[in-house]
Design a protein around this motif. Sequence first.
Motif, PDB file in Angstrom:
ATOM      1  N   ARG A  40      -2.979   0.558  -7.063  1.00 38.38           N
ATOM      2  CA  ARG A  40      -3.197   0.845  -8.540  1.00 38.38           C
ATOM      3  C   ARG A  40      -2.819  -0.058  -9.080  1.00 38.38           C
ATOM      4  NH1 ARG A  40      -3.183   5.963 -11.409  1.00 38.38           N
ATOM      5  NH2 ARG A  40      -3.307   5.289 -13.621  1.00 38.38           N
ATOM      6  N   VAL A  41      -3.878  -0.774  -9.943  1.00 38.60           N
ATOM      7  CA  VAL A  41      -3.838  -1.758 -10.710  1.00 38.60           C
ATOM      8  C   VAL A  41      -3.024  -1.500 -12.216  1.00 38.60           C
ATOM      9  CG1 VAL A  41      -4.728  -3.829 -11.431  1.00 38.60           C
ATOM     10  CG2 VAL A  41      -5.404  -2.804  -9.221  1.00 38.60           C
ATOM     11  N   GLY A  42      -3.965  -0.774 -13.009  1.00 41.58           N
ATOM     12  CA  GLY A  42      -3.700  -0.213 -14.283  1.00 41.58           C
ATOM     13  C   GLY A  42      -3.574   0.843 -14.580  1.00 41.58           C
ATOM     14  N   ASN A  43      -2.980   1.375 -15.684  1.00 45.02           N
ATOM     15  CA  ASN A  43      -2.934   2.498 -16.187  1.00 45.02           C
ATOM     16  C   ASN A  43      -4.179   3.102 -16.999  1.00 45.02           C
ATOM     17  OD1 ASN A  43      -0.376   3.464 -14.838  1.00 45.02           O
ATOM     18  ND2 ASN A  43       0.718   2.091 -16.566  1.00 45.02           N
ATOM     19  N   ILE A  44      -4.946   3.726 -16.631  1.00 40.36           N
ATOM     20  CA  ILE A  44      -6.138   4.146 -17.552  1.00 40.36           C
ATOM     21  C   ILE A  44      -6.284   5.808 -17.612  1.00 40.36           C
ATOM     22  CG2 ILE A  44      -8.476   4.119 -17.673  1.00 40.36           C
ATOM     23  CD1 ILE A  44      -8.666   1.146 -16.368  1.00 40.36           C
ATOM     24  N   VAL A  64     -13.947  -5.756 -17.559  1.00 40.14           N
ATOM     25  CA  VAL A  64     -13.392  -4.321 -17.259  1.00 40.14           C
ATOM     26  C   VAL A  64     -11.803  -4.545 -16.906  1.00 40.14           C
ATOM     27  CG1 VAL A  64     -13.453  -2.858 -15.153  1.00 40.14           C
ATOM     28  CG2 VAL A  64     -15.493  -3.959 -15.988  1.00 40.14           C
ATOM     29  N   LYS A  65     -11.341  -3.385 -17.522  1.00 41.45           N
ATOM     30  CA  LYS A  65      -9.812  -3.048 -17.455  1.00 41.45           C
ATOM     31  C   LYS A  65      -9.649  -2.197 -15.953  1.00 41.45           C
ATOM     32  CE  LYS A  65      -5.687  -1.185 -19.231  1.00 41.45           C
ATOM     33  NZ  LYS A  65      -4.773  -2.340 -18.937  1.00 41.45           N
ATOM     34  N   VAL A  66      -9.202  -2.953 -15.030  1.00 45.34           N
ATOM     35  CA  VAL A  66      -9.089  -2.597 -13.820  1.00 45.34           C
ATOM     36  C   VAL A  66      -8.270  -1.285 -13.460  1.00 45.34           C
ATOM     37  CG1 VAL A  66      -8.939  -2.854 -11.357  1.00 45.34           C
ATOM     38  CG2 VAL A  66      -9.792  -4.661 -12.784  1.00 45.34           C
ATOM     39  N   ALA A  67      -8.582  -0.338 -12.711  1.00 45.89           N
ATOM     40  CA  ALA A  67      -7.753   0.874 -12.537  1.00 45.89           C
ATOM     41  C   ALA A  67      -7.320   0.962 -11.239  1.00 45.89           C
ATOM     42  CB  ALA A  67      -8.325   2.229 -12.962  1.00 45.89           C
ATOM     43  N   TYR A  68      -8.252   0.668 -10.243  1.00 40.37           N
ATOM     44  CA  TYR A  68      -7.845   0.666  -8.758  1.00 40.37           C
ATOM     45  C   TYR A  68      -8.344  -0.394  -7.997  1.00 40.37           C
ATOM     46  CZ  TYR A  68      -6.026   5.271  -9.412  1.00 40.37           C
ATOM     47  OH  TYR A  68      -5.135   6.505  -9.911  1.00 40.37           O
ATOM     48  N   SER A  69      -7.958  -0.998  -7.044  1.00 41.00           N
ATOM     49  CA  SER A  69      -8.617  -1.541  -5.917  1.00 41.00           C
ATOM     50  C   SER A  69      -8.333  -0.932  -4.810  1.00 41.00           C
ATOM     51  CB  SER A  69      -8.171  -2.913  -6.152  1.00 41.00           C
ATOM     52  OG  SER A  69      -8.935  -3.894  -5.268  1.00 41.00           O
ATOM     53  N   SER A  70      -8.528  -1.704  -3.704  1.00 43.04           N
ATOM     54  CA  SER A  70      -8.190  -1.306  -2.218  1.00 43.04           C
ATOM     55  C   SER A  70      -7.847  -2.501  -1.268  1.00 43.04           C
ATOM     56  CB  SER A  70      -9.490  -0.564  -1.918  1.00 43.04           C
ATOM     57  OG  SER A  70     -10.554  -1.385  -1.378  1.00 43.04           O
ATOM     58  N   LEU A 115     -17.754  11.059  -8.419  1.00 47.27           N
ATOM     59  CA  LEU A 115     -16.909  10.226  -8.001  1.00 47.27           C
ATOM     60  C   LEU A 115     -15.930  10.142  -9.197  1.00 47.27           C
ATOM     61  CD1 LEU A 115     -18.378   7.661  -5.700  1.00 47.27           C
ATOM     62  CD2 LEU A 115     -17.010   9.423  -4.927  1.00 47.27           C
ATOM     63  N   SER A 116     -14.495   9.985  -9.086  1.00 51.39           N
ATOM     64  CA  SER A 116     -13.577   9.331  -9.901  1.00 51.39           C
ATOM     65  C   SER A 116     -13.323   8.132  -9.586  1.00 51.39           C
ATOM     66  CB  SER A 116     -12.242  10.202  -9.589  1.00 51.39           C
ATOM     67  OG  SER A 116     -11.520   9.714  -8.529  1.00 51.39           O
ATOM     68  N   LEU A 117     -12.892   7.080 -10.372  1.00 55.47           N
ATOM     69  CA  LEU A 117     -12.531   5.692 -10.094  1.00 55.47           C
ATOM     70  C   LEU A 117     -11.616   5.972  -8.921  1.00 55.47           C
ATOM     71  CD1 LEU A 117     -11.682   4.677 -13.685  1.00 55.47           C
ATOM     72  CD2 LEU A 117     -13.640   4.073 -12.390  1.00 55.47           C
ATOM     73  N   ARG A 118     -10.689   6.440  -8.845  1.00 55.22           N
ATOM     74  CA  ARG A 118      -9.546   6.333  -7.477  1.00 55.22           C
ATOM     75  C   ARG A 118     -10.410   6.852  -6.333  1.00 55.22           C
ATOM     76  NH1 ARG A 118      -6.361   9.803  -4.216  1.00 55.22           N
ATOM     77  NH2 ARG A 118      -4.398   8.771  -3.855  1.00 55.22           N
ATOM     78  N   GLU A 119     -11.267   7.879  -6.312  1.00 57.58           N
ATOM     79  CA  GLU A 119     -11.968   8.053  -5.106  1.00 57.58           C
ATOM     80  C   GLU A 119     -13.084   7.046  -4.825  1.00 57.58           C
ATOM     81  OE1 GLU A 119     -12.825  12.962  -5.489  1.00 57.58           O
ATOM     82  OE2 GLU A 119     -14.011  11.711  -6.519  1.00 57.58           O
ATOM     83  N   SER A 120     -13.725   6.220  -5.797  1.00 57.72           N
ATOM     84  CA  SER A 120     -14.304   4.958  -5.496  1.00 57.72           C
ATOM     85  C   SER A 120     -13.820   4.081  -4.804  1.00 57.72           C
ATOM     86  CB  SER A 120     -15.206   4.689  -6.714  1.00 57.72           C
ATOM     87  OG  SER A 120     -14.255   3.796  -7.607  1.00 57.72           O
ATOM     88  N   MET A 121     -12.509   3.999  -5.059  1.00 56.17           N
ATOM     89  CA  MET A 121     -11.946   2.670  -4.332  1.00 56.17           C
ATOM     90  C   MET A 121     -11.105   3.054  -2.904  1.00 56.17           C
ATOM     91  SD  MET A 121     -12.039  -0.326  -5.774  1.00 56.17           S
ATOM     92  CE  MET A 121     -13.931   0.368  -5.742  1.00 56.17           C
TER      93      MET A 121
END
Length: 331
Positions: free
Chosen positions: A327-331, A35-41, A119-125
């Motif tokens: 914000r980990v990567g640009n997706i 997985v290319k990571v977009a977000y974490s928390s 859910l968006s990727l951002r919302e999920s995190m």
Amino acid sequence: MTAFQAFRIHNDANGYRGGIETLQADALSPGEVLVKVAYSSVNYKDALAGTGKGKILRQYPLNGGIDAAGVVVASTSTAFKEGDQVLCTGSGLSETRDGGYGEYIRLPSSWTIPLPQGLSLRESMILGTAGFTAALALVRMEDNRQSPALGPLAVSGASGGVGMLAIDIFTRAGYQVHAISGKSAHFDFLRSLGATECIDRHQLQFSGKPMDSARFGGALDNVGGAMIAGLLPLIVPYGNVAICGNAGGIELDSTVMPFIIRGVSLLGVASAGTARDLRDQVWQHLASDWKPRHLDRIATQEVSLEQLPQVFDRMLGGESFGRTIVRVGNI
């Protein structure tokens, strides 16, 4: 895949340390889904792991971050294909395998959750482990016959990430919420999330009696110690108290009276090892009928991997507020 950046944690002859490193794909923990990571928390557990102030990691070195959301770039599992949006919380991340603080992560397919519609990727995190924990608590309570008719749910530690999301989630599910916090300056904010009453922890006086006048239909306790002992005698017959934190201590000085006289249930909430079918159920709730209305307000800060050490220090110093997403990567 080219080299990538990650916040990696070591504990060896040179001491305990964490920082940004350049890694190759073969350094990652094994798994069928790349997985290319977009977000974490950032969770309290992440701050403990990143600084070494808590024994979180069980092996070294590992990338930090107990949450991750991104896009599949390769998969040997028939359940996932390139381009799928996915997430993962807990499940050994930053404990026994590399976590979400890297531009790439490998996951076992059994722990990889397809991003639910809604859910968006951002919302999920923004939700992450904190939101998952709050929703899991409500699932456990409702499985044990909790309902809004029993009365308001108390939420202790309401100014923390789990507490804020619990207010929003429980309100969405039709409950009144009474927020308990030692930070009265945040009461207006907690009311804006849906709390119908805010209670100052410093002014909350428990009687110490084995039983007291019933005040709450149930509770989610993020604190432990004296808080959980004080809440139990205040729960209505057959109400539930779910516990998921120990910021106030690990001891429980109570009696059996709330349990055998009122039928109160004490439910443990351990999100990291939740079974897959239950994970799917919780995330479906979070993407639909229990989706918090105020995610953008609860996400008070967005940072890069490079800013993590400063975030950890503020969190451990009690200076954080709301959810911090990475914000980990640009997706």
